[in-house]
Design a protein around this motif. Structure first.
Motif, PDB file in Angstrom:
ATOM      1  N   THR A  43       0.985  -1.153   0.032  1.00 38.77           N
ATOM      2  CA  THR A  43      -0.012   0.037   0.059  1.00 38.77           C
ATOM      3  C   THR A  43       0.919   1.305  -0.020  1.00 38.77           C
ATOM      4  O   THR A  43       1.924   1.327   0.478  1.00 38.77           O
ATOM      5  CB  THR A  43      -1.025  -0.004   1.276  1.00 38.77           C
ATOM      6  OG1 THR A  43      -1.914   1.297   1.230  1.00 38.77           O
ATOM      7  CG2 THR A  43      -0.304  -0.045   2.645  1.00 38.77           C
ATOM      8  N   THR A  45      -0.104   3.813   1.624  1.00 33.79           N
ATOM      9  CA  THR A  45      -0.090   4.630   2.958  1.00 33.79           C
ATOM     10  C   THR A  45       0.663   4.000   3.933  1.00 33.79           C
ATOM     11  O   THR A  45       0.674   2.798   4.377  1.00 33.79           O
ATOM     12  CB  THR A  45      -1.587   4.254   3.569  1.00 33.79           C
ATOM     13  OG1 THR A  45      -2.647   4.592   2.369  1.00 33.79           O
ATOM     14  CG2 THR A  45      -2.225   4.710   4.667  1.00 33.79           C
ATOM     15  N   PRO A  48       0.872   4.242  10.900  1.00 33.50           N
ATOM     16  CA  PRO A  48       0.884   5.573  11.762  1.00 33.50           C
ATOM     17  C   PRO A  48       2.177   5.063  12.705  1.00 33.50           C
ATOM     18  O   PRO A  48       2.603   4.202  12.898  1.00 33.50           O
ATOM     19  CB  PRO A  48      -0.270   5.187  12.679  1.00 33.50           C
ATOM     20  CG  PRO A  48      -0.643   3.896  12.298  1.00 33.50           C
ATOM     21  CD  PRO A  48      -0.226   3.307  11.169  1.00 33.50           C
ATOM     22  N   TRP A  62      -2.877  -3.935   8.195  1.00 30.67           N
ATOM     23  CA  TRP A  62      -3.522  -3.296   7.043  1.00 30.67           C
ATOM     24  C   TRP A  62      -5.029  -4.042   6.743  1.00 30.67           C
ATOM     25  O   TRP A  62      -5.054  -5.200   6.570  1.00 30.67           O
ATOM     26  CB  TRP A  62      -2.774  -3.500   5.704  1.00 30.67           C
ATOM     27  CG  TRP A  62      -3.279  -2.892   4.466  1.00 30.67           C
ATOM     28  CD1 TRP A  62      -4.153  -3.300   3.587  1.00 30.67           C
ATOM     29  CD2 TRP A  62      -3.458  -1.304   4.492  1.00 30.67           C
ATOM     30  NE1 TRP A  62      -4.541  -2.316   2.750  1.00 30.67           N
ATOM     31  CE2 TRP A  62      -4.061  -1.256   2.951  1.00 30.67           C
ATOM     32  CE3 TRP A  62      -3.199  -0.238   5.019  1.00 30.67           C
ATOM     33  CZ2 TRP A  62      -4.530   0.018   2.479  1.00 30.67           C
ATOM     34  CZ3 TRP A  62      -3.469   0.897   4.612  1.00 30.67           C
ATOM     35  CH2 TRP A  62      -4.192   1.183   3.353  1.00 30.67           C
ATOM     36  N   GLU A  65      -7.916  -0.775   3.807  1.00 33.33           N
ATOM     37  CA  GLU A  65      -8.537   0.643   3.606  1.00 33.33           C
ATOM     38  C   GLU A  65      -7.169   1.397   4.507  1.00 33.33           C
ATOM     39  O   GLU A  65      -7.086   2.690   4.043  1.00 33.33           O
ATOM     40  CB  GLU A  65      -9.756   0.705   4.002  1.00 33.33           C
ATOM     41  CG  GLU A  65     -10.603   0.251   2.951  1.00 33.33           C
ATOM     42  CD  GLU A  65     -12.080   0.689   3.231  1.00 33.33           C
ATOM     43  OE1 GLU A  65     -12.415   1.586   4.095  1.00 33.33           O
ATOM     44  OE2 GLU A  65     -13.017   0.006   2.853  1.00 33.33           O
ATOM     45  N   SER A  66      -6.942   0.829   5.481  1.00 28.67           N
ATOM     46  CA  SER A  66      -6.199   1.561   6.583  1.00 28.67           C
ATOM     47  C   SER A  66      -5.382   0.598   7.227  1.00 28.67           C
ATOM     48  O   SER A  66      -5.853  -0.520   7.761  1.00 28.67           O
ATOM     49  CB  SER A  66      -6.986   2.686   7.190  1.00 28.67           C
ATOM     50  OG  SER A  66      -7.951   1.815   8.199  1.00 28.67           O
ATOM     51  N   TRP A  67      -4.600   1.213   8.239  1.00 27.57           N
ATOM     52  CA  TRP A  67      -3.734   0.536   9.229  1.00 27.57           C
ATOM     53  C   TRP A  67      -4.560   0.635  10.669  1.00 27.57           C
ATOM     54  O   TRP A  67      -4.837   1.735  11.048  1.00 27.57           O
ATOM     55  CB  TRP A  67      -2.333   1.136   9.518  1.00 27.57           C
ATOM     56  CG  TRP A  67      -1.510   1.114   8.212  1.00 27.57           C
ATOM     57  CD1 TRP A  67      -1.255   1.910   7.335  1.00 27.57           C
ATOM     58  CD2 TRP A  67      -0.738  -0.145   7.667  1.00 27.57           C
ATOM     59  NE1 TRP A  67      -0.323   1.394   6.291  1.00 27.57           N
ATOM     60  CE2 TRP A  67      -0.123   0.101   6.782  1.00 27.57           C
ATOM     61  CE3 TRP A  67      -0.819  -1.214   8.345  1.00 27.57           C
ATOM     62  CZ2 TRP A  67       0.969  -0.881   5.954  1.00 27.57           C
ATOM     63  CZ3 TRP A  67       0.159  -2.371   7.620  1.00 27.57           C
ATOM     64  CH2 TRP A  67       0.686  -2.092   6.579  1.00 27.57           C
ATOM     65  N   SER A  68      -4.578  -0.469  11.258  1.00 32.01           N
ATOM     66  CA  SER A  68      -4.894  -0.270  12.782  1.00 32.01           C
ATOM     67  C   SER A  68      -3.472  -0.508  13.642  1.00 32.01           C
ATOM     68  O   SER A  68      -2.663  -1.467  12.974  1.00 32.01           O
ATOM     69  CB  SER A  68      -6.070  -1.365  13.043  1.00 32.01           C
ATOM     70  OG  SER A  68      -5.671  -2.513  12.906  1.00 32.01           O
TER      71      SER A  68
END
Length: 185
Positions: A43, A45, A48, A62, A65-68
């Motif tokens: 990705t 992205t 964080p 991942w 859609e996003s990282w947790s």
């Protein structure tokens, strides 16, 4: 530019994750004719930055859609219910196996390592019944060891015809077997 000729390319940084979505690390991706040549599981992205913990204490996952950010288990209690693939060599699974081993070293007698049929790793809680059985086995082993010691010393005293030592060992034997307490009753 001539047809069929590849335009010069550039490299950009993407972020790779394993099949379970856990962050592996940065990877350089080549851009050719404006299109990235993407390897699987990447990705653009970045993960964080952890707020209250270091990267050694958390894992990034991942979800498409996003990282947790997931706090890694560090104690035996936190590892109960976590199953780690034995054959996986992903950074995430390697890190968890190391943390599981450290947790078990500190975990005391309340927990033990469990292994699945596929050699997967997990933590099991030692039940009170198992603890009682282990204590009974330890006591029995200690008793057997003391009895064996008396027997060996008795054989040597008998061989040397040392009646004083034999009498002392008979006393030890009576005490070990609880015979002195029975005769007092």
């Amino acid at each position: 530019m001539e047809e069929g000729k590849v335009k010069t390319s550039e490299l950009v940084e993407y972020y790779q994750f394993d099949d379970e979505g856990y962050y592996i690390g940065p990877v350089s991706v080549q851009i050719v004719n404006g299109e990235p040549l993407l390897p699987p599981n990447v990705t653009p992205t970045p993960p964080p930055q952890p707020q209250d913990a270091s990267e050694e204490d958390v894992s990034f996952n991942w979800n498409g859609e996003s990282w947790s950010v997931e706090v890694d288990p560090t104690t035996c209690e936190e590892f109960v219910g976590v199953v780690i693939d034995h054959y996986s060599d992903t950074p995430h699974d390697i890190k968890l196996r190391e943390k599981l081993q450290k947790a078990l070293e500190k975990g005391g007698s309340d927990y033990r390592e469990g292994r699945g049929e596929d050699l997967s790793w997990y933590v099991e809680v030692v039940t009170e019944e198992e603890k009682a059985a282990n204590e009974a086995n330890a006591a029995l082993s200690d008793f057997d060891s003391q009895l064996s010691s008396i027997k060996s010393r008795m054989e040597l005293a008998n061989l040397m015809n040392d009646t004083e030592q034999m009498e002392a060992l008979r006393g030890e034997y009576r005490t070990l077997m609880g015979l002195d307490a029975q005769s007092a009753d």
